[in-house]
Design an enzyme around this catalytic site. Structure first.
Site, PDB file in Angstrom:
ATOM      1  N   THR A  13     -26.490  -2.722   7.575  1.00 53.88           N
ATOM      2  CA  THR A  13     -26.927  -2.444   8.950  1.00 53.88           C
ATOM      3  C   THR A  13     -27.695  -3.605   9.584  1.00 53.88           C
ATOM      4  OG1 THR A  13     -28.909  -1.352   8.107  1.00 53.88           O
ATOM      5  CG2 THR A  13     -27.011   0.054   8.577  1.00 53.88           C
ATOM      6  N   VAL A  16     -27.210  -9.941   9.040  1.00 57.37           N
ATOM      7  CA  VAL A  16     -26.248 -10.618   8.161  1.00 57.37           C
ATOM      8  C   VAL A  16     -25.192  -9.621   7.684  1.00 57.37           C
ATOM      9  CG1 VAL A  16     -25.934 -11.916   6.017  1.00 57.37           C
ATOM     10  CG2 VAL A  16     -27.873 -12.426   7.495  1.00 57.37           C
ATOM     11  N   ARG A 118     -31.647 -17.600  -6.298  1.00 57.61           N
ATOM     12  CA  ARG A 118     -31.185 -18.995  -6.175  1.00 57.61           C
ATOM     13  C   ARG A 118     -31.722 -19.893  -7.285  1.00 57.61           C
ATOM     14  NH1 ARG A 118     -31.976 -19.574   0.241  1.00 57.61           N
ATOM     15  NH2 ARG A 118     -30.329 -18.134   0.871  1.00 57.61           N
ATOM     16  N   CYS A 158     -29.310 -21.534   4.678  1.00 62.55           N
ATOM     17  CA  CYS A 158     -28.562 -21.966   5.863  1.00 62.55           C
ATOM     18  C   CYS A 158     -28.990 -23.351   6.347  1.00 62.55           C
ATOM     19  CB  CYS A 158     -28.721 -20.951   6.982  1.00 62.55           C
ATOM     20  SG  CYS A 158     -30.434 -20.542   7.353  1.00 62.55           S
ATOM     21  N   LYS A 213     -37.237 -24.914   0.444  1.00 63.66           N
ATOM     22  CA  LYS A 213     -35.818 -24.655   0.170  1.00 63.66           C
ATOM     23  C   LYS A 213     -34.965 -25.847   0.586  1.00 63.66           C
ATOM     24  CE  LYS A 213     -36.274 -19.725   1.200  1.00 63.66           C
ATOM     25  NZ  LYS A 213     -35.984 -18.712   2.219  1.00 63.66           N
ATOM     26  N   HIS A 251     -27.897 -24.409  13.530  1.00 66.32           N
ATOM     27  CA  HIS A 251     -28.999 -25.233  13.020  1.00 66.32           C
ATOM     28  C   HIS A 251     -28.601 -26.707  13.154  1.00 66.32           C
ATOM     29  CE1 HIS A 251     -30.919 -21.688  11.743  1.00 66.32           C
ATOM     30  NE2 HIS A 251     -30.904 -21.813  10.432  1.00 66.32           N
TER      31      HIS A 251
END
Length: 361
Positions: A13, A16, A118, A158, A213, A251
């Site tokens: 929902t 993404v 990750r 991203c 990150k 981006h």
């Protein structure tokens, strides 16, 4: 019975999750048959659960509107309905780690958009054009989990998509020091301007956790599998600033690079245009035919003109020029919720299917 793989969307929902559903509407290999979300959405139709919060430019696909949303915490029940799942759940990192591993242990492969796994040493974090060989670490992960077909694979942040592929294309020239500033769209925070009116005409010079990150994740992508885990590379050294800007999608990165073997401009552009990987060789359904485009015009790449290049799965580069302190500088642009999020995860799943890691139950 369809011969497509049955896909579940965990966290379907949210923004993404919605992007996954939009991207998979007419996918040749995958079909969304199950959507799971928080207990408060469980039992409602997908259309009811989302209500007026549908954030995509395209309408909600008819096929998913009547799907009855399941409780994401009912792992065995959801797993029984699917061949694999995409994860876009909105929970704490510890909760995400736990629930993704629970699905893997229920013999359901998990392809995650989240950051929680990750840095789990035996979980592959993959940009399919760059490090498809990292999927081999899955065999070690399955031994640890005690599974036959269940595992977790993730895609990276991203923010690195607009420069990590570029640096990979230039690997032979040995980039060793990189300064990057990323100008990041509000959809990266799961927002639209309607949700976040204070971003109109504004810039916020801080995005929590993003700089770390952006500096470290490329090194893991360039790493190697040793003794059943992924050992990150140590070079190039990357320092980064991440700034939120009033843009919906896309981006942009302004990047400065020092090379051990300084190349000519023509060599750099040629390497970008020639760069491809397994997705292009295998002609995966979501793969851009031309992964990186180089734009000669001074005022490109621009979000309004270039963010949807190759359906949002390609990278646009421009303004490559010599620098007075570093060797070269350039500007990169990527679509943060397509290549940088759901689309990147779909491409990972296509690669996993092609490599034999995802199949029908």
């Amino acid at each position: 019975m369809s011969d497509k793989l049955r896909v579940g969307i965990l966290g379907g929902t949210g923004m993404v999750g919605q992007r996954f559903i939009a991207l998979l509407e007419n996918h040749p290999w995958f079909e969304v048959t199950t959507i799971a979300a928080s207990p408060r959405s469980a039992g409602k139709t997908y259309e009811e659960a989302v209500g007026d919060r549908w954030k995509m430019d395209t309408p909600m696909p008819e096929k998913v509107k009547a799907i009855r949303v399941m409780n994401v915490n009912e792992v065995e029940k959801v797993s029984a309905e699917v061949d694999f799942v995409f994860s876009a759940v909105d929970m704490t990192k510890d909760e995400i780690r736990s629930i993704e591993e629970a699905y893997a242990k229920a013999e359901t492969p998990v392809v995650s958009n989240n950051s929680a796994h990750r840095w789990t040493p035996d979980v592959p974090m993959v940009i399919p054009e760059i490090n498809p060989e990292h999927m081999k670490v899955i065999e070690f992960q399955k031994k640890r989990l005690g599974t036959k077909r269940g595992f977790v694979a993730v895609k990276p942040n991203c923010s690195i998509q607009s420069y990590a592929p570029v640096l990979t294309a230039w690997k032979e020239f040995e980039p060793y020091e990189v300064v990057a500033t990323t100008y990041q769209a509000i959809s990266g925070a799961g927002k639209t301007f309607k949700d976040w009116p204070e971003m109109v005409g504004n810039i916020i010079p801080y995005i929590g956790g993003e700089e770390e990150k952006s500096e470290k994740e490329p090194l893991r992508i360039w790493g190697k599998i040793e003794d059943g885990v992924i050992v990150p590379a140590v070079s190039p050294v990357i320092t980064c600033q991440c700034i939120r800007v009033p843009v919906l999608n896309g981006h942009t990165a302004a990047v400065f690079v020092k090379f051990r073997k300084k190349p000519a401009k023509e060599e750099l552009i040629e390497r970008l245009r020639a760069f491809k990987g397994e997705p292009q060789d295998l002609q995966l359904p979501s793969a851009p035919r031309q992964f990186i485009q180089y734009l000669e015009e001074d005022a490109r790449p621009q979000v309004s003109m270039d963010v949807d290049y190759e359906n949002g799965m390609g990278i646009s580069v421009g303004r490559l020029r010599e620098d007075t302190v570093y060797d070269w500088k350039f500007v990169g642009l990527s679509h943060n919720t397509v290549r940088g999020a759901a689309g990147g995860a779909v491409l990972c799943a296509e690669l996993l299917k092609a490599q034999g890691y995802i199949a029908k139950k």
